[in-house]
Design a protein around this motif. Structure first.
Motif, PDB file in Angstrom:
ATOM      1  N   ASP A 200      -8.184  -5.942   5.380  1.00  0.00           N
ATOM      2  CA  ASP A 200      -7.041  -5.149   5.640  1.00  0.00           C
ATOM      3  C   ASP A 200      -6.936  -5.165   7.192  1.00  0.00           C
ATOM      4  OD1 ASP A 200      -8.856  -3.402   6.012  1.00  0.00           O
ATOM      5  OD2 ASP A 200      -8.234  -2.092   4.649  1.00  0.00           O
ATOM      6  N   ASP A 201      -6.165  -4.610   7.520  1.00  0.00           N
ATOM      7  CA  ASP A 201      -6.025  -4.199   9.046  1.00  0.00           C
ATOM      8  C   ASP A 201      -7.175  -3.563   9.747  1.00  0.00           C
ATOM      9  OD1 ASP A 201      -5.472  -1.586   8.006  1.00  0.00           O
ATOM     10  OD2 ASP A 201      -3.626  -1.369   9.290  1.00  0.00           O
ATOM     11  N   ILE A 202      -7.985  -2.999   9.072  1.00  0.00           N
ATOM     12  CA  ILE A 202      -9.284  -2.376   9.489  1.00  0.00           C
ATOM     13  C   ILE A 202     -10.188  -3.301   9.508  1.00  0.00           C
ATOM     14  CG2 ILE A 202     -11.213  -0.648   8.829  1.00  0.00           C
ATOM     15  CD1 ILE A 202      -9.124   0.954   7.421  1.00  0.00           C
ATOM     16  N   SER A 203     -10.554  -4.136   8.828  1.00  0.00           N
ATOM     17  CA  SER A 203     -11.301  -5.305   8.601  1.00  0.00           C
ATOM     18  C   SER A 203     -11.004  -6.371   7.767  1.00  0.00           C
ATOM     19  CB  SER A 203     -12.959  -4.698   8.234  1.00  0.00           C
ATOM     20  OG  SER A 203     -13.762  -5.838   7.855  1.00  0.00           O
ATOM     21  N   PRO A 204     -11.256  -7.650   8.025  1.00  0.00           N
ATOM     22  CA  PRO A 204     -10.952  -8.695   7.313  1.00  0.00           C
ATOM     23  C   PRO A 204     -11.874  -8.933   6.110  1.00  0.00           C
ATOM     24  CG  PRO A 204     -11.827  -9.691   9.350  1.00  0.00           C
ATOM     25  CD  PRO A 204     -11.683  -7.974   9.532  1.00  0.00           C
ATOM     26  N   LEU A 205     -13.021  -8.227   6.053  1.00  0.00           N
ATOM     27  CA  LEU A 205     -14.080  -8.234   4.987  1.00  0.00           C
ATOM     28  C   LEU A 205     -13.576  -7.420   3.825  1.00  0.00           C
ATOM     29  CD1 LEU A 205     -17.159  -7.824   7.155  1.00  0.00           C
ATOM     30  CD2 LEU A 205     -16.238  -9.959   6.521  1.00  0.00           C
ATOM     31  N   ASN A 206     -13.961  -7.967   2.718  1.00  0.00           N
ATOM     32  CA  ASN A 206     -13.709  -7.028   1.344  1.00  0.00           C
ATOM     33  C   ASN A 206     -14.781  -6.055   1.599  1.00  0.00           C
ATOM     34  OD1 ASN A 206     -15.798  -8.272   0.007  1.00  0.00           O
ATOM     35  ND2 ASN A 206     -14.859  -9.954  -0.715  1.00  0.00           N
ATOM     36  N   GLY A 207     -14.796  -5.199   0.600  1.00  0.00           N
ATOM     37  CA  GLY A 207     -15.970  -4.180   0.383  1.00  0.00           C
ATOM     38  C   GLY A 207     -17.170  -4.630  -0.056  1.00  0.00           C
TER      39      GLY A 207
END
Length: 356
Positions: free
Chosen positions: A185-192
């Protein structure tokens, strides 16, 4: 070269030198910023708690405040994994009372419905003094505006150095399941899963049943779907240390001791819980064991060999030894060890709240 030409050349050289100096300073500032972000080795802790039912959560959180005041850890945030804004309000009371009001709080809105409540102290934020004023201050004005626990996880993890965060999970795994299934998301391109793999150093989790026992784990069985998601998605290259119930079972902090140890005031959230609720319910100090190891390290604990753990549909935790496994679990101590751990908890609880 005439005087005018010499003057123009000097001006050009001055501008060029200034530009180069500015660029050099900018590089140094950038390098300094990066250095500040480097992991110092002090545990960076996210506390994930089902606060609002058992009192061992309160002592575990209080210990994190004390550890941080001693410079032994940094408390990044509190994730409340038990549904309800009233549970988040209890965490807010604790943060504010102990002068850690800036520690962010996340909550679970779609978690486990109506899990058991052993000691119901969720009314603590609304306690009043004899003159009718609220007994405890709080910082959060609108709990509906708080982020979901998995969202707070993403924000906190993304901002930390790689492989630096210690998660202390002492309740349900509802928020962790939400984090694991989250997308970039806009916080991080990484998934969880990728974010955990990149940022988390170790997960210290209160739970699991090992050895000869084959019975469901309480925390996992309450939300088996969340627990199955957690076990299936947690990255196998990120360590987990389990603290099973029997480790804290021999560490009993009796209600009369708690009240006596906070002798300087009655206006204290933990003392109020023990003065107004029935805390003589066999409460043991299970949750602080995860916090103590996360901050103080392995040396105080006896641990299993490495291995892997599988969760059955009945919420049993099946451990298989493996030298390459990412899981270990704490082993129960003897009476002397139990006494030492209890004294450690009591020592922090006895400390006068100097700001009151």
């Amino acid at each position: 070269m005439n005087a005018k030409q010499r003057w123009m050349l000097a001006a050009i050289l001055t501008i060029l030198c200034g530009t180069m100096l500015s660029a050099s300073c900018s590089d140094k500032i950038s390098d300094a910023d990066e250095a500040e972000k480097a992991y110092t080795g002090i545990p960076l802790v996210i506390f994930d708690t089902d606060i609002g039912s058992s009192t061992d959560d309160l002592f575990a959180l209080q210990m994190l405040y004390r550890y941080e005041e001693e410079g032994r850890c940094k408390l990044l945030g509190v994730v409340v994994d038990r549904e309800g804004e009233e549970c988040a309000a209890v965490a807010d009371v604790m943060n504010t009372y102990f002068q850690h009001a800036d520690v962010p709080i996340g909550l679970v809105r779609k978690g486990i419905s109506n899990p058991p409540v052993w000691i119901n102290y969720k009314a603590l934020p609304n306690y009043t003094t004899d003159d009718g004023n609220l007994m405890f201050h709080r910082k959060v004005g609108d709990y509906s505006a708080l982020p979901d626990g998995w969202q707070l996880y993403r924000k906190l993890l993304a901002a930390q150095p790689d492989h630096s965060v210690s998660i202390c999970s002492v309740g349900f795994v509802t928020a962790l399941a939400g984090l694991l299934t989250s997308q970039g998301d806009d916080i991080s391109p990484l998934n969880g899963v990728e974010l955990i793999r990149k940022k988390v150093k170790c997960l210290y989790i209160m739970g699991g049943v090992f050895g000869d026992s084959t019975e469901p784990d309480f925390n996992f069985s309450q939300g088996i779907t969340f627990a199955q998601t957690f076990f299936s998605l947690w990255p196998q290259d990120v360590d987990i240390v389990f603290s099973p119930m029997e480790v804290g079972q021999g560490i009993e902090y009796k209600p009369e001791q708690v009240i006596s140890d906070i002798s300087w005031t009655d206006i204290h959230p933990i003392k109020q819980v023990y003065m107004t609720c029935n805390c003589n319910t066999g409460q043991k100090m299970w949750d602080p064991m995860a916090v103590i190891q996360a901050v103080e390290g392995d040396q105080l604990f006896s641990l299993s060999a490495r291995g892997t753990i599988v969760l059955t549909p009945q919420a049993e935790t099946i451990f298989t030894p493996s030298a390459t496994g990412n899981c270990r679990y704490q082993l129960p101590g003897d009476d002397a060890w139990n006494d030492m751990m209890l004294e450690k908890i009591r020592t922090y609880n006895k400390q006068r709240a100097h700001f009151r």
